[in-house]
Enzyme design. Structure first.
Site, PDB file in Angstrom:
ATOM      1  CD  GLU A 198      -2.998  -1.229   2.201  1.00  0.00           C
ATOM      2  OE1 GLU A 198      -2.763  -0.683   3.294  1.00  0.00           O
ATOM      3  OE2 GLU A 198      -4.062  -1.799   1.937  1.00  0.00           O
ATOM      4  NE  ARG A 238       1.036  -5.401   9.507  1.00  0.00           N
ATOM      5  CZ  ARG A 238       0.121  -4.757   8.794  1.00  0.00           C
ATOM      6  NH1 ARG A 238       0.480  -3.868   7.881  1.00  0.00           N
ATOM      7  NH2 ARG A 238      -1.157  -4.994   8.955  1.00  0.00           N
ATOM      8  CG  ASP A 269      -7.588  -5.279   4.870  1.00  0.00           C
ATOM      9  OD1 ASP A 269      -7.041  -5.509   5.960  1.00  0.00           O
ATOM     10  OD2 ASP A 269      -7.600  -4.154   4.337  1.00  0.00           O
ATOM     11  CD  GLU A 319      -1.484  -7.438  11.452  1.00  0.00           C
ATOM     12  OE1 GLU A 319      -0.241  -7.407  11.389  1.00  0.00           O
ATOM     13  OE2 GLU A 319      -2.204  -6.721  10.742  1.00  0.00           O
ATOM     14  CD  GLU A 326      -9.831  -1.114   8.043  1.00  0.00           C
ATOM     15  OE1 GLU A 326      -8.890  -1.699   8.603  1.00  0.00           O
ATOM     16  OE2 GLU A 326      -9.738  -0.621   6.891  1.00  0.00           O
ATOM     17  CD1 TRP A 359      -9.011   0.540  -3.517  1.00  0.00           C
ATOM     18  CD2 TRP A 359      -7.205   0.031  -2.313  1.00  0.00           C
ATOM     19  NE1 TRP A 359      -8.454   1.726  -3.098  1.00  0.00           N
ATOM     20  CE2 TRP A 359      -7.337   1.440  -2.352  1.00  0.00           C
ATOM     21  CE3 TRP A 359      -6.134  -0.521  -1.608  1.00  0.00           C
ATOM     22  CZ2 TRP A 359      -6.434   2.298  -1.715  1.00  0.00           C
ATOM     23  CZ3 TRP A 359      -5.244   0.340  -0.966  1.00  0.00           C
ATOM     24  CH2 TRP A 359      -5.396   1.726  -1.032  1.00  0.00           C
TER      25      TRP A 359
HETATM   26  C1  GCV Z   1      -2.417   0.579   8.375  1.00  0.00           C
HETATM   27  C2  GCV Z   1      -6.054  -2.046   5.648  1.00  0.00           C
HETATM   28  C3  GCV Z   1      -6.424  -0.755   6.303  1.00  0.00           C
HETATM   29  C4  GCV Z   1      -5.249   0.211   6.329  1.00  0.00           C
HETATM   30  C5  GCV Z   1      -4.082  -0.490   7.036  1.00  0.00           C
HETATM   31  C6  GCV Z   1      -3.759  -1.766   6.269  1.00  0.00           C
HETATM   32  C7  GCV Z   1      -2.650  -2.567   6.919  1.00  0.00           C
HETATM   33  O1  GCV Z   1      -5.843  -1.869   4.288  1.00  0.00           O
HETATM   34  O2  GCV Z   1      -7.527  -0.194   5.643  1.00  0.00           O
HETATM   35  O3  GCV Z   1      -5.637   1.366   7.023  1.00  0.00           O
HETATM   36  O4  GCV Z   1      -2.956   0.344   7.094  1.00  0.00           O
HETATM   37  O5  GCV Z   1      -4.901  -2.578   6.237  1.00  0.00           O
HETATM   38  O6  GCV Z   1      -2.962  -3.551   7.549  1.00  0.00           O
HETATM   39  O7  GCV Z   1      -1.500  -2.208   6.770  1.00  0.00           O
END
Ligand code: GCV
Length: 684
Positions: free
Chosen positions: A299, A332, A378, A400, A406, A546
């Site tokens: 990302e 990660r 996600d 994780e 979210e 995405w």
């Molecule tokens: C911290 C998702 C979330 C992002 C987050 C990402 C991650 O895409 O929307 O905000 O970024 O996961 O786990 O790195």
């Protein structure tokens, strides 16, 4: 010297450590034996409780009987100091102490004395909180020796906290509980008593590590590694008395951004030298620093791909400079193409982590941990368990999960995630035999924190249950989540009448499935509003870059991830699971649309058609949310008014939002399919 137990500001909720939870312990005569900073913490806790409830705390064994003995002994069962321990010398079979490690403890009760014996200071701290959890039960009858030790050495919370408020993501990325506990006005908070109280709450549920900044590392956070390390050191100082080691998220480009180098190539000697120097500085400031968390090539974050290097190259370079200090790098596995063309059906985001990392098994250093999200996408309300978790037997893997909600209602909806996490932890990647995820996650269990500076810590007070449950599952992954919830209820509401206990169970037990019912169906995921991810938007991510699609058309819905005709994702699992997921006939209903594109009239294993299932579950989900709101209203007289009101207010929003989800999802599928609801209910 006993430490001073942190005092919460007026109006801040004590969560699962209200003073009354300490009443049984505080009314007793307790010997605290041993020395060291965490023994001082235990001493401070007992002193505080005794002062409040009329008990007594003794530091040197005097031979008089005690109600409770909390002691550190060596592996042979000998007390840490050669004091006269009088009647305390009887430890019976002491061989077990050698296996306790630094964090385990033995609990037993005989002859009117309750004993906690640990071989390390941390064990004593966890033993103390075990006694608190047991309450009066810790002080009655006889209890045979119980050995308690955590399943994994690392039980961690990752905070996605920004030091400076981010223009889009705010202070805490995906945070739903106010600002950061650690950072304010672009710097570490001056007053850290609440941070210490946070450490105390975490220790009480078994968490021992915290990463204090966002994995998306912006400029201000990048500097924490070098010229701003003193701010991290102050936070570490506040967490340390409760056995919490501090970790930091770092940018892979730090040698360029901070060091002025022209490259961050992990195989470049000057880069390695720069990191070694930086790490030396970190450990000079924080001798017990835990290590780094790294989001690389993900990302938009920089990573080793820029230099044609593998993720093992990147992780190992950091592991190498951390190793002399006993530090760990958490690398990660959330690596995928976030600039996908939605027209391209050959790219499947779900495949990405496995494709990148499975071939690297055996290449990671011993102190490099691969941190893997529980599902391949996600943190959706329903996903299959990530195949990566079972695919790297020669790599230390950490699981994780996301305590911050979210995609599960953003702490405006009740969604207790214990049952979901338990399902993941009990999943056997090899099929019927072989270890479960809870055993395979030798690198630890990690949750993205759901905490902020909100007076209730988690925005929605009932979301405290998620944090507590995570900690306890991290300690014992095969624990019964419902028993953990009962523990949370008993601690949070000491001496709660049965009506309250039952009411809390009712609103929490099924809340994950309720949320699943009124949101995206059958594992298909997303359908959320883009960007902030709250509320429904069925096509919100359908034409986005995405990689998050459901492919609904007039005939059917779902993603074909079979090996025969689809993206091949199903084949990333071991045989038993690959075969199960491969066919729509054997695929579990709740994951059908994750793995298959099927017609609306496809009959599920439940006997219902897909479209009727969508209609039914969406009506049921709203009814269940309304029922939970009604149950909560019936508890008004039993819960502290501010607590009650906050939850009641959130239920209004949950029911409103659930209705919106129901009507948008049902209308969407009615319009696409043209198939009416078999029960003739109103769909718009
Ligand atoms: C911290 C998702 C979330 C992002 C987050 C990402 C991650 O895409 O929307 O905000 O970024 O996961 O786990 O790195």
């Amino acid at each position: 010297m006993p430490i001073t137990v942190p005092v919460l500001r007026e109006g801040v909720d004590p969560a699962w450590l209200p003073p009354d939870a300490f009443r049984p312990l505080g009314a007793r005569r307790t010997l605290v034996h041993g020395s060291g900073p965490l023994v001082d913490t235990v001493h401070g806790e007992v002193t505080y409780a005794s002062g409040r409830f009329g008990g007594e705390v003794v530091r040197d064994a005097s031979g008089t009987p005690y109600d409770l003995v909390l002691r550190v002994a060596d592996a042979a069962g000998n007390p840490a100091e050669a004091d006269d321990l009088g009647d305390l010398s009887n430890l019976g079979d002491v061989g077990v102490l050698g296996d306790l490690g630094d964090e385990g403890f033995v609990f037993e009760r005989s002859d009117g004395t309750t004993r906690v014996t640990a071989s390390g200071q941390r064990g004593l701290l966890y033993g103390l909180f075990h006694v608190v959890r047991l309450g009066e039960d810790a002080f009655h009858g006889t209890r045979n020796r119980e050995v308690h030790r955590p399943a994994t050495a690392l039980r961690m919370l990752d905070h996605w906290d920004n030091v400076a408020v981010h223009p889009v993501m705010g202070q805490v990325e995906r945070g739903y509980a106010g600002g950061s506990l650690f950072w304010q006005d672009g710097q570490a908070r001056g007053e850290l008593e609440r941070v210490q109280a946070y450490g105390r709450l975490l220790a009480a549920c078994g968490i021992n590590a915290v990463s204090v900044n966002n994995v998306n590392v912006h400029e201000a956070e990048a500097h924490l590694l070098t010229d701003r390390i003193d701010e991290v050191a102050r936070i570490a100082g506040a967490l340390r008395p409760y056995g919490i080691r501090t970790h930091l998220s770092v940018t892979f480009a730090a040698p360029i951004v901070l060091g002025g180098l022209s490259t961050a190539d992990p195989l470049d000697e000057s880069v390695r030298g720069w990191w070694a120097e930086a790490v030396h500085g970190v450990y000079s400031a924080i001798p017990d620093f835990g290590g780094f968390v790294v989001k690389a090539d993900s990302e938009g974050q920089p990573g080793p791909f820029t230099y044609g290097r593998s993720h093992a190259d990147g992780a190992n370079m950091l592991a190498c400079v951390l190793a002399p200090h006993d530090g760990t790098v958490h690398w990660r596995a959330f690596v995928y193409d976030h600039r996908q063309d939605w027209r391209d059906r050959s790219t499947d985001r779900a495949r990405a982590a496995y494709d990148h990392f499975a071939p690297l098994d055996g290449e990671f250093a011993a102190n490099a941990v691969l941190q893997v999200k529980h599902g391949p996408m996600d943190f959706q309300v329903r996903e299959p368990v990530s195949p990566v978790l079972g695919a790297l037997p020669r790599t230390r893997v950490a699981l994780e999960v996301q305590a911050t909600q979210e995609y599960t209602g953003q702490q405006r909806h009740v969604c207790w995630l214990g049952p979901m996490w338990s399902e993941v932890l009990r999943f056997r990647p090899d099929g019927e035999q072989g270890p479960v995820i809870g055993e395979l996650a030798s690198g630890g269990l990690v949750a993205v924190s759901n905490v902020g500076d909100d007076p209730f810590w988690t925005g929605h007070p009932l979301a405290q249950a998620n944090l507590y449950t995570f900690g306890r599952l991290a300690w014992q992954p095969d624990a019964d989540a419902r028993r953990i919830l009962d523990e949370w209820i008993a601690l949070t509401f000491p001496s709660a009448p049965e009506r309250l206990v039952e009411g809390l169970r009712t609103v929490l037990h099924g809340s994950w499935r309720t949320y699943e019912k009124y949101t995206a169906p059958l594992g298909v995921g997303f359908m959320v509003q883009p960007g902030h991810h709250y509320g429904p938007s069925v096509d919100g991510y359908e034409y986005s870059p995405w990689g998050t699609y459901h492919f609904a058309d007039r005939d059917g819905v779902g993603v074909d991830r079979s090996a025969a005709t689809g993206t091949g994702y199903a084949a990333q699992y071991a045989k038993a699971w690959a075969e199960l997921y491969e066919s729509p006939d054997s695929c579990p209903d709740e994951l059908l649309l994750f793995f298959h594109h099927v017609p609306y009239g496809h009959v599920l294993r439940s006997g219902e058609t897909v479209v009727q299932h969508i209609y039914d579950t969406h009506f049921e989900g709203v009814e269940e949310a309304e029922e939970a709101r009604r149950v909560w209203a019936g508890l008004a007289d039993l819960v502290e008014p501010a607590w009650y009101a906050r939850v009641a207010e959130r239920y209004e929003e949950q029911v409103r939002s659930a209705l919106e989800w129901r009507d948008q999802v049902n209308s969407y599928f009615l319009r696409k399919s043209g198939i009416p609801d078999g029960q003739g209910r109103t769909i718009y």
